[in-house]
Design an enzyme around this catalytic site. Structure first.
Site, PDB file in Angstrom:
ATOM      1  N   ASN A 186       0.826  -1.206   0.000  1.00 47.43           N
ATOM      2  CA  ASN A 186       0.000   0.000   0.000  1.00 47.43           C
ATOM      3  C   ASN A 186       0.861   1.257   0.000  1.00 47.43           C
ATOM      4  O   ASN A 186       0.570   2.235  -0.701  1.00 47.43           O
ATOM      5  CB  ASN A 186      -0.919   0.014   1.221  1.00 47.43           C
ATOM      6  CG  ASN A 186      -2.059  -0.972   1.120  1.00 47.43           C
ATOM      7  OD1 ASN A 186      -2.269  -1.603   0.090  1.00 47.43           O
ATOM      8  ND2 ASN A 186      -2.813  -1.120   2.194  1.00 47.43           N
TER       9      ASN A 186
ATOM     10  N   ARG B 249     -10.550  -4.259 -13.941  1.00 46.59           N
ATOM     11  CA  ARG B 249      -9.441  -5.146 -13.560  1.00 46.59           C
ATOM     12  C   ARG B 249      -9.982  -6.573 -13.569  1.00 46.59           C
ATOM     13  O   ARG B 249     -11.017  -6.847 -12.989  1.00 46.59           O
ATOM     14  CB  ARG B 249      -8.920  -4.825 -12.153  1.00 46.59           C
ATOM     15  CG  ARG B 249      -8.397  -3.412 -11.960  1.00 46.59           C
ATOM     16  CD  ARG B 249      -7.817  -3.264 -10.557  1.00 46.59           C
ATOM     17  NE  ARG B 249      -7.681  -1.882 -10.154  1.00 46.59           N
ATOM     18  CZ  ARG B 249      -6.651  -1.110 -10.429  1.00 46.59           C
ATOM     19  NH1 ARG B 249      -5.650  -1.614 -11.124  1.00 46.59           N
ATOM     20  NH2 ARG B 249      -6.604   0.142 -10.018  1.00 46.59           N
TER      21      ARG B 249
ATOM     22  N   ARG C 228      -5.079   1.926 -13.092  1.00 49.14           N
ATOM     23  CA  ARG C 228      -3.730   2.150 -12.578  1.00 49.14           C
ATOM     24  C   ARG C 228      -3.068   0.858 -12.123  1.00 49.14           C
ATOM     25  O   ARG C 228      -3.620   0.097 -11.339  1.00 49.14           O
ATOM     26  CB  ARG C 228      -3.760   3.144 -11.422  1.00 49.14           C
ATOM     27  CG  ARG C 228      -2.389   3.504 -10.873  1.00 49.14           C
ATOM     28  CD  ARG C 228      -2.501   4.436  -9.693  1.00 49.14           C
ATOM     29  NE  ARG C 228      -3.107   5.696 -10.091  1.00 49.14           N
ATOM     30  CZ  ARG C 228      -4.076   6.309  -9.408  1.00 49.14           C
ATOM     31  NH1 ARG C 228      -4.558   5.751  -8.317  1.00 49.14           N
ATOM     32  NH2 ARG C 228      -4.560   7.457  -9.819  1.00 49.14           N
TER      33      ARG C 228
ATOM     34  N   HIS D  73     -15.185   3.132 -14.791  1.00 48.08           N
ATOM     35  CA  HIS D  73     -15.028   2.382 -13.546  1.00 48.08           C
ATOM     36  C   HIS D  73     -16.289   1.593 -13.210  1.00 48.08           C
ATOM     37  O   HIS D  73     -16.299   0.792 -12.278  1.00 48.08           O
ATOM     38  CB  HIS D  73     -14.688   3.367 -12.416  1.00 48.08           C
ATOM     39  CG  HIS D  73     -14.253   2.732 -11.139  1.00 48.08           C
ATOM     40  ND1 HIS D  73     -15.023   2.762  -9.997  1.00 48.08           N
ATOM     41  CD2 HIS D  73     -13.129   2.046 -10.822  1.00 48.08           C
ATOM     42  CE1 HIS D  73     -14.386   2.121  -9.028  1.00 48.08           C
ATOM     43  NE2 HIS D  73     -13.239   1.673  -9.497  1.00 48.08           N
TER      44      HIS D  73
ATOM     45  N   TYR E 202     -12.260  -9.670  -1.435  1.00 48.64           N
ATOM     46  CA  TYR E 202     -12.878  -8.341  -1.396  1.00 48.64           C
ATOM     47  C   TYR E 202     -14.356  -8.496  -1.056  1.00 48.64           C
ATOM     48  O   TYR E 202     -15.062  -9.299  -1.659  1.00 48.64           O
ATOM     49  CB  TYR E 202     -12.776  -7.637  -2.752  1.00 48.64           C
ATOM     50  CG  TYR E 202     -11.427  -7.056  -3.085  1.00 48.64           C
ATOM     51  CD1 TYR E 202     -10.248  -7.595  -2.567  1.00 48.64           C
ATOM     52  CD2 TYR E 202     -11.315  -5.972  -3.948  1.00 48.64           C
ATOM     53  CE1 TYR E 202      -9.015  -7.062  -2.895  1.00 48.64           C
ATOM     54  CE2 TYR E 202     -10.088  -5.431  -4.283  1.00 48.64           C
ATOM     55  CZ  TYR E 202      -8.948  -5.980  -3.760  1.00 48.64           C
ATOM     56  OH  TYR E 202      -7.724  -5.452  -4.091  1.00 48.64           O
TER      57      TYR E 202
ATOM     58  N   ARG F 291     -14.038   2.885   4.686  1.00 45.21           N
ATOM     59  CA  ARG F 291     -12.889   2.017   4.917  1.00 45.21           C
ATOM     60  C   ARG F 291     -11.576   2.783   4.945  1.00 45.21           C
ATOM     61  O   ARG F 291     -10.732   2.569   5.793  1.00 45.21           O
ATOM     62  CB  ARG F 291     -12.805   0.954   3.826  1.00 45.21           C
ATOM     63  CG  ARG F 291     -11.701  -0.071   4.058  1.00 45.21           C
ATOM     64  CD  ARG F 291     -11.349  -0.829   2.803  1.00 45.21           C
ATOM     65  NE  ARG F 291     -10.536  -0.046   1.890  1.00 45.21           N
ATOM     66  CZ  ARG F 291     -10.642  -0.069   0.575  1.00 45.21           C
ATOM     67  NH1 ARG F 291     -11.567  -0.797  -0.001  1.00 45.21           N
ATOM     68  NH2 ARG F 291      -9.858   0.668  -0.189  1.00 45.21           N
TER      69      ARG F 291
ATOM     70  N   HIS G 296     -15.166  -3.383   0.447  1.00 44.72           N
ATOM     71  CA  HIS G 296     -15.086  -2.766  -0.874  1.00 44.72           C
ATOM     72  C   HIS G 296     -16.446  -2.344  -1.423  1.00 44.72           C
ATOM     73  O   HIS G 296     -16.510  -1.650  -2.442  1.00 44.72           O
ATOM     74  CB  HIS G 296     -14.426  -3.764  -1.841  1.00 44.72           C
ATOM     75  CG  HIS G 296     -13.940  -3.172  -3.115  1.00 44.72           C
ATOM     76  ND1 HIS G 296     -14.517  -3.452  -4.335  1.00 44.72           N
ATOM     77  CD2 HIS G 296     -12.929  -2.316  -3.379  1.00 44.72           C
ATOM     78  CE1 HIS G 296     -13.886  -2.799  -5.295  1.00 44.72           C
ATOM     79  NE2 HIS G 296     -12.918  -2.103  -4.743  1.00 44.72           N
TER      80      HIS G 296
END
Length: 703
Positions: A58, A388, A419, A449, A482, A574, A602
């Site tokens: 992270n 993704r 990214r 997204h 997730y 979160r 998530h």
């Protein structure tokens, strides 16, 4: 828990403000909460190791993107000021103090706590200086046969310029000299990322870091030279893709070019070194990398603790949480048992289906939906957004390819600017195209997204549309860890909206209005703001939001106003939160908590309205950030079925009652652990509820 309160320092709160917490320091506060899990002695040992690896990765991303961006802002005249009133330089100084404190705790927990406990469990980290002759001989064989052929030592002298140091690479700075010479020379040896970071000794005797194995055999790399010294170092570069795609004629080619440029020209934003590095070597690195001492981080112990993922992967179930086996959502059970894809469409026609991952299986819901669409001869078209995924091996990608090969109209909107996944997305986008899938790259100037799949099916009574809208990526690997929610629906209005959304994404549609879907940037900001302000006008106004991040000033101001008008507001955030809760006269009716546990929270769920008025629920892909509301294509769907609304209400109730994984945000920006009184772990509670539903003990969602 080792630390009851987290202490990343935000600016003090004067009587008149600032109204917002700093987003970068809020990010570091989240990393503190991750670190607190690594420090927690009640967790299984390898789970603590996993959280330490997560923290390290992270922070890598934080430096590659956020710190890199602040450094770019420093060059702007006059420099921009953050919503909380700080210049880029002031933020970088505060970040440095916060990261130094995090790094000290990180090193302490690894060196003083985890290493001894791992040794007690039979997992030994060893140094070459402590090895027996037999183990040294074994490592010599490994070096000569497996490591030496891969290494490329690079000298630095008038004939050899300083080599390019790639992003996140681990290296050895080696000083050598002629046996009778006086002048030392510098050489760089890259620790190959294609090799295991930890070399296992025979019979489970332990692990030796790869860089130490290389360092112990430098005489083989530099025969006839005297090894004066060697020092590990690690470089982090700006990795944020800077691309003005509205000026690019070919987006795919432009991104490929930008990736190549970034690999060779991205500036260095962080240099990590060990405590033994000499001033001579450090000075050379500072000069050649074009950085100053403020970019140097001294690490006590092992560099790149993200490599600890390899240790977590060891086959030691006794040192891990018991694995969770996701259950099949009860309404999908019969369809999956029979293996008849068409039955899934029957289920969706009978009513909407809500799935909660990873508690309920991604494979038997979302993957099964797309697989059924690919196999069903009545399906005419499949359209899907992909941000993704796990690449060509993904069951979803295989289903799309199979559908295209059978003549179905298949459209995949692949977001090339996701990214960190740009290169991977390019590769499997090209694989999809080769299979006959229509691949598009979205809307100029916007990232896509949204998590939406549309299936168009010919049925006896005409064309019907089936839709999945989710909060998580179409990635079977992350779906195991997730926490996300998704809706499977045959609602005609949502189907119509999904069709319009894909026309907007793939063509020149000017569609601005949707029947039920809420779409960014075409109106989501205005819609959410209107819902917040509506609750401000009601005597029992109620707002509950569960998101990853909340930093948008306009949304925060609307929440402040609603709270001042009397609305009762709970926020489950979160990660980043720029809203200051509990400030008298500003936000005293707002409470903020964060759930940090085994699974990554998530999902994005929005509730507006009291029980008396009848609450409205939405779920979707958008966080409450300027980029999501203004610069991305996002999709949020209303939940209309009363049973599914009750299910979402239950999810919110559980996370708001958690007192084992939950942290609460104070007005000054510090976080503290929620006191444990009832012993509610929300993630374990969701496992219990999923099992009860799968066994038929809960007949209706929400019971």
């Amino acid at each position: 828990m080792a630390e009851a309160q987290l202490e990343i320092a935000h600016p003090p709160l004067p009587d008149a403000g600032p109204r917002y917490l700093n987003r970068e320091l809020s990010h570091l506060s989240f990393e503190e909460r991750v670190l607190a899990l690594a420090e927690d002695p009640s967790l299984p040992l390898l789970e603590r190791v996993r959280f330490l690896a997560i923290l390290s990765q992270n922070l890598d991303e934080f430096y590659q993107v956020r710190v890199a961006g602040l450094k770019e802002q420093q060059a702007v005249v006059p420099p921009p000021v953050s919503p909380d009133g700080l210049t880029p330089g002031e933020q970088l100084s505060a970040i440095r103090r916060g990261v130094d404190a995090l790094g000290a705790r990180q090193s302490r927990v690894f060196n003083k706590d985890l290493l001894p406990r791992l040794a007690e469990a039979g997992i030994h980290f060893l140094r070459t200086v402590d090895l027996s002759h037999a183990d040294l001989a074994y490592l010599a064989d490994v070096f000569n046969e497996q490591i030496f052929p891969v290494l490329t030592p690079l000298a630095v002298d008038p004939a050899h310029p300083f080599p390019y140091i790639s992003n996140l690479s681990l290296n050895l700075a080696v000083m050598v000299r002629e046996p009778l010479g006086r002048r030392s020379r510098f050489a760089r040896v890259k620790v190959p990322p294609v090799l295991p970071r930890f070399i296992a000794l025979p019979e489970g005797r332990g692990f030796v870091p790869l860089e130490q194995v290389i360092a112990a055999h430098l005489d083989v790399l530099f025969p006839g030279m005297e090894i004066v010294g060697h020092h590990p170092f690690r470089v982090t570069r700006d990795a944020d893709l800077d691309l003005v795609d509205d000026e690019a004629e070919d987006l795919l080619a432009a991104i490929q070019m930008e990736l190549r440029r970034r690999r060779r020209q991205a500036p260095v934003v962080r240099l990590e070194i060990d405590s033994g590095m000499s001033e001579e070597v450090l000075g050379l690195l500072l000069r050649e990398l074009e950085i100053d001492s403020s970019d140097v981080y001294l690490i006590d112990g092992l560099l790149d603790l993200g490599a600890l993922w390899a240790i977590y992967q060891l086959d030691r179930p006794d040192l891990k949480e018991e694995p969770w086996a996701a259950v099949t959502q009860i309404r999908l059970k019969e369809q999956n048992a029979d293996g008849e894809g068409a039955e899934l469409f029957d289920v969706m026609r009978d009513g909407d289906v809500l799935v909660h991952h990873p508690y309920e299986s991604f494979a038997t819901s979302v993957e099964a939906f797309i697989d059924a669409a690919a196999a069903d001869p009545g399906v005419l078209a499949i359209k899907q957004t992909l941000y993704r995924t796990s690449g060509p091996a993904s069951p979803i990608v295989r289903s799309l390819i199979r559908a295209a090969e059978t003549g179905k109209q298949v459209v995949a909107l692949v977001e090339l600017k996701a990214r960190g996944d740009e290169q991977a997305n390019i590769a499997w986008a090209q694989a999809l195209e080769e299979a006959g899938v229509h691949v598009v790259y979205g809307v100029v100037g916007l990232k896509t997204h949204a998590k939406v799949t549309l299936v168009v099916r010919h049925e006896p009574d005409g064309i019907r549309r089936y839709v999945h809208v989710g909060t998580g990526n179409y990635n079977p690997r992350t779906a195991l860890t997730y926490e996300d929610v998704g809706l499977l629906t045959a609602d005609p209005d949502i189907g119509h909206d999904a069709g319009e959304l894909f026309n907007f994404l793939t063509g020149y549609s000017r569609q601005r209005q949707f029947r039920k879907l809420v779409v960014a940037p075409l109106g989501m900001r205005a819609h959410l703001t209107q819902l917040i302000r509506r609750e401000a006008t009601r005597p029992d106004g109620r707002i509950v939001l569960k998101v990853n991040h909340l930093v948008d000033p306009e949304i925060i101001d609307a929440l402040y106003e609603a709270a001042q008008a009397g609305a009762d507001i709970d926020l489950v955030v979160r990660g980043l939160c720029a809203l200051r809760p509990g400030v008298p006269g500003l936000s005293q009716r707002i409470r903020v908590r964060s759930i940090v546990g085994r699974f990554l929270e998530h999902s994005r769920i929005f509730r507006f309205g009291s029980d008396r008025e009848g609450a409205q629920y939405y779920l979707g892909s958008a966080d409450l950030m300027p980029r999501n509301l203004d610069r991305r294509v996002e999709a949020v769907t209303p939940i209309l079925d009363p049973a599914l609304k009750a299910r979402l209400a239950q999810i919110m109730e559980v996370v708001l009652s958690d007192d084992q994984l939950a942290w609460q945000l104070n007005p000054d920006g510090t976080w503290e652990k929620v006191p444990t009184r009832r012993g509610i772990n929300s993630q374990r509670r969701f496992e219990e509820l999923a099992l009860a539903r799968a066994q038929g003990l809960i007949v209706r969602d929400g019971d």
